[in-house]
Write a protein that holds these residues in place. Sequence first.
Motif, PDB file in Angstrom:
ATOM      1  N   ASN A   1       0.811  -1.220   0.000  1.00  0.00           N
ATOM      2  CA  ASN A   1       0.000   0.000   0.000  1.00  0.00           C
ATOM      3  C   ASN A   1       0.843   1.268   0.000  1.00  0.00           C
ATOM      4  O   ASN A   1       0.378   2.332   0.391  1.00  0.00           O
ATOM      5  CB  ASN A   1      -0.982   0.012   1.167  1.00  0.00           C
ATOM      6  CG  ASN A   1      -2.048  -1.039   1.018  1.00  0.00           C
ATOM      7  OD1 ASN A   1      -2.491  -1.352  -0.086  1.00  0.00           O
ATOM      8  ND2 ASN A   1      -2.468  -1.617   2.126  1.00  0.00           N
ATOM      9  N   GLY A   2       2.093   1.163  -0.398  1.00  0.00           N
ATOM     10  CA  GLY A   2       2.952   2.325  -0.528  1.00  0.00           C
ATOM     11  C   GLY A   2       3.472   2.905   0.769  1.00  0.00           C
ATOM     12  O   GLY A   2       4.251   3.848   0.748  1.00  0.00           O
ATOM     13  N   ASP A   3       3.074   2.350   1.919  1.00  0.00           N
ATOM     14  CA  ASP A   3       3.527   2.945   3.180  1.00  0.00           C
ATOM     15  C   ASP A   3       4.064   1.942   4.187  1.00  0.00           C
ATOM     16  O   ASP A   3       4.501   2.331   5.260  1.00  0.00           O
ATOM     17  CB  ASP A   3       2.409   3.767   3.816  1.00  0.00           C
ATOM     18  CG  ASP A   3       1.183   2.939   4.178  1.00  0.00           C
ATOM     19  OD1 ASP A   3       1.121   1.764   3.800  1.00  0.00           O
ATOM     20  OD2 ASP A   3       0.278   3.485   4.834  1.00  0.00           O
ATOM     21  N   GLN A   4       4.063   0.664   3.862  1.00  0.00           N
ATOM     22  CA  GLN A   4       4.598  -0.354   4.763  1.00  0.00           C
ATOM     23  C   GLN A   4       5.628  -1.176   4.005  1.00  0.00           C
ATOM     24  O   GLN A   4       5.375  -1.627   2.895  1.00  0.00           O
ATOM     25  CB  GLN A   4       3.484  -1.259   5.275  1.00  0.00           C
ATOM     26  CG  GLN A   4       2.444  -0.529   6.080  1.00  0.00           C
ATOM     27  CD  GLN A   4       1.330  -1.456   6.524  1.00  0.00           C
ATOM     28  OE1 GLN A   4       1.545  -2.639   6.737  1.00  0.00           O
ATOM     29  NE2 GLN A   4       0.136  -0.925   6.639  1.00  0.00           N
ATOM     30  N   LEU A   5       6.800  -1.373   4.623  1.00  0.00           N
ATOM     31  CA  LEU A   5       7.870  -2.139   4.009  1.00  0.00           C
ATOM     32  C   LEU A   5       8.165  -3.374   4.835  1.00  0.00           C
ATOM     33  O   LEU A   5       8.249  -3.299   6.062  1.00  0.00           O
ATOM     34  CB  LEU A   5       9.145  -1.298   3.900  1.00  0.00           C
ATOM     35  CG  LEU A   5       9.052  -0.020   3.079  1.00  0.00           C
ATOM     36  CD1 LEU A   5      10.362   0.743   3.166  1.00  0.00           C
ATOM     37  CD2 LEU A   5       8.693  -0.321   1.641  1.00  0.00           C
ATOM     38  N   PHE A   6       8.335  -4.489   4.142  1.00  0.00           N
ATOM     39  CA  PHE A   6       8.675  -5.753   4.782  1.00  0.00           C
ATOM     40  C   PHE A   6       9.796  -6.411   4.002  1.00  0.00           C
ATOM     41  O   PHE A   6       9.766  -6.433   2.769  1.00  0.00           O
ATOM     42  CB  PHE A   6       7.471  -6.706   4.811  1.00  0.00           C
ATOM     43  CG  PHE A   6       6.344  -6.226   5.664  1.00  0.00           C
ATOM     44  CD1 PHE A   6       6.269  -6.586   6.999  1.00  0.00           C
ATOM     45  CD2 PHE A   6       5.352  -5.420   5.138  1.00  0.00           C
ATOM     46  CE1 PHE A   6       5.231  -6.147   7.789  1.00  0.00           C
ATOM     47  CE2 PHE A   6       4.306  -4.979   5.911  1.00  0.00           C
ATOM     48  CZ  PHE A   6       4.238  -5.342   7.254  1.00  0.00           C
ATOM     49  N   SER A   7      10.785  -6.950   4.708  1.00  0.00           N
ATOM     50  CA  SER A   7      11.814  -7.749   4.056  1.00  0.00           C
ATOM     51  C   SER A   7      11.644  -9.190   4.503  1.00  0.00           C
ATOM     52  O   SER A   7      11.172  -9.470   5.604  1.00  0.00           O
ATOM     53  CB  SER A   7      13.217  -7.240   4.392  1.00  0.00           C
ATOM     54  OG  SER A   7      13.481  -7.400   5.769  1.00  0.00           O
TER      55      SER A   7
ATOM     56  N   THR B   1      10.264  -1.190  11.094  1.00  0.00           N
ATOM     57  CA  THR B   1      10.567  -0.780  12.464  1.00  0.00           C
ATOM     58  C   THR B   1      11.368  -1.832  13.231  1.00  0.00           C
ATOM     59  O   THR B   1      11.732  -1.614  14.371  1.00  0.00           O
ATOM     60  CB  THR B   1       9.276  -0.468  13.250  1.00  0.00           C
ATOM     61  OG1 THR B   1       8.484  -1.650  13.336  1.00  0.00           O
ATOM     62  CG2 THR B   1       8.485   0.646  12.588  1.00  0.00           C
ATOM     63  N   GLY B   2      11.615  -2.986  12.595  1.00  0.00           N
ATOM     64  CA  GLY B   2      12.405  -4.042  13.224  1.00  0.00           C
ATOM     65  C   GLY B   2      11.603  -5.186  13.810  1.00  0.00           C
ATOM     66  O   GLY B   2      12.183  -6.130  14.326  1.00  0.00           O
TER      67      GLY B   2
END
Length: 73
Positions: A26-32, A52-53
């Motif tokens: 959604n353009g605002d949450q990043l996950f690796s 955020t870790g």
Amino acid sequence: MGEEKPFLADEILKDWLNRKVVVSINGDQLFSGVLRNFDDEVIILENVTDFTGNKGKALLVKIDEVHWIMLLE
């Protein structure tokens, strides 16, 4: 009739299976995490960390909510 050409995104994601990626949702949450599987509806990441870790074992995301995917390694 000729054989249908596969979508470029499908070809790339197949190459990226079992490799570490970053996904923007959604353009605002990043996950690796490690890309384990995908289909026309969802992608599955394992050993997930958010920006955020926070860590998790797995993440299931609707493909419609993914803005971009970056290969990390």
